[in-house]
Design an enzyme around this catalytic site. Sequence first.
Site, short mmCIF file in Angstrom:
data_model
loop_
_atom_site.label_atom_id
_atom_site.label_comp_id
_atom_site.label_asym_id
_atom_site.label_seq_id
_atom_site.Cartn_x
_atom_site.Cartn_y
_atom_site.Cartn_z
N ASP A 131 0.81 -1.22 0.00
CA ASP A 131 0.00 0.00 0.00
C ASP A 131 0.84 1.27 0.00
OD1 ASP A 131 -2.22 -1.65 0.11
OD2 ASP A 131 -2.26 -1.63 2.30
N LYS B 117 1.77 2.18 -5.15
CA LYS B 117 2.31 1.65 -6.41
C LYS B 117 1.41 1.98 -7.60
CE LYS B 117 2.30 -2.39 -4.37
NZ LYS B 117 2.07 -2.00 -2.95
N GLY C 122 -4.58 -4.15 -3.89
CA GLY C 122 -5.58 -3.11 -4.13
C GLY C 122 -4.80 -1.87 -4.48
N HIS C 123 -4.74 -1.53 -5.76
CA HIS C 123 -3.93 -0.41 -6.22
C HIS C 123 -4.85 0.74 -6.64
CE1 HIS C 123 -0.31 -3.25 -7.20
NE2 HIS C 123 -0.72 -3.31 -5.96
N GLN D 34 1.95 -6.03 -3.26
CA GLN D 34 2.41 -6.16 -1.86
C GLN D 34 3.69 -5.34 -1.67
OE1 GLN D 34 1.38 -9.47 -3.48
NE2 GLN D 34 -0.52 -8.48 -2.92
#
Length: 426
Positions: free
Chosen positions: A14, A17, A41-42, A223
């Site tokens: 988080d 990215k 979750g980007h 990650q």
Amino acid sequence: MNKVDVLLGLQWGDEGKGKIVDVLTPHYDIIARFQGGPNAGHTLEFEGEKYVLRSIPSGIFQGDKINVIGNGVVLNPILFKEEAEQLAASGHDLTQRLLISKKAHLIMPTHGILDKAYEAAKGKAKVGTTGKGIGPTYTDKVSRNGIRIGDTLRTDFKEVYEKAKARHEAILKSLNFEYDITETEKQWLEAIEYMKRFRFIDSEHYVNRLLNEGKTMLCEGAQGTMLDVDFGSYPFVTSSNTICAGACTGLGVAPNKIGDVYGIFKAYCTRVGAGPFPTELFDETGDELGQRGHEFGAVTGRKRRCGWIDLVALKYAVMLNGVTKLIMMKSDVLDTFDTIKACVAYRVNGKETEDFPFSIEESIEPVYTELPGWKTDLTKMTSEDEFPEEFNAYISFIEDELGVPVKIVSVGPDREQTIVRYEDND
Ligand code: GDP
Ligand code: IMO
Ligand code: MG
């Protein structure tokens, strides 16, 4: 411009990215994911819109770039379909520009159940996984029991699936874990048919052919380094290699093709899920970081744990990845603090060390250096010239400690709130 550059997280995920991959996309021909799956979750924000991507690369919003899901990724067809349909509904049809490796592994409905069953069986030692079936899917891959995207094209696919499911059911029975996948299984099989409108490719051949033709690629990590299965805070990690080497195995690109390694980190630190976190704050300062940074998981909505920047862990991450350029995110979150702390060493059993140890237990005590806060709103700044002296000092301090230049500074979630400190000569 190098042929293949890699962008990856240096902390516990988080870091931002998605935002930066989107910002860098115009410089590349191909954007590729190489590991992880819908545990990611980007988040991307631009033109007043916000998107959260889980399995689809963050290069899909900037023109006609090629986006590749590499062999190292694990895919859940249901979640993939949901994501692709949402994007199509908002005007981003991906069928012509998103390619999926035939060697990527499938997350089955029973993998999700196994993930939950294993967590339940761990009792107090829970990893706090995202519950998306990541661990069980990679376990099947390594134990040579997995099913791959390319297998969905086999005429006997249903039999292959039933066999794998039966194996999972036997394990779940032994764990006395109750579940019902009737509806999910139906959706899963339908979603596989949906996926077939995308091109399934031999991505290692495809990518290398384009590279040989002179095309360039940005690999998007998921990650973060501290969640790497080999080097992270094991066993509180994910099940893939999140470090730079993962881009080679997850896409089939040789190490000598890799040029720049962009290491991305927050100006402070967060972690979601269980496991040690030496600089975690349990006081008002921690709450303030969480509130100002909106530190809630993009996928699970879970509250992220917050703390000061950990330069011991970051130095370790820079070493493991061969980071050539740093990217500092969420600098604006620190705008209100009088004093900012940075962990420069760990005290273990009364002894100080700057080397990241075998295991980071609760007994580790962070040793801090204090720096003055800048107490200025950074969010509207568009150039480095506007930076307050104290903020420049914070950046220089980190550069000196890590021995790598900070190329990009982010001062807000929007694509525009990004300041490039220097241009490359190449
Ligand atoms: P990723 O998984 O590494 O792509 O990061 P996430 O999207 O899970 O989390 C990063 C969060 O921080 C998202 O909500 C972003 O919109 C937000 N964000 C990114 N950069 C900045 C920044 O510079 N400042 C602030 N305040 N928020 C940011
Ligand atoms: P992005 O790509 C933050 C964490 C989980 C848990 C551990 C194992 O958005 O940075 P898993 O479901 O992978 O078996 O969970 O890893 N985790 C993440 N934390 N960001 C992520 O992805 C994460 N993906 C997994 O919270 O602690
Ligand atoms: Mg995320």
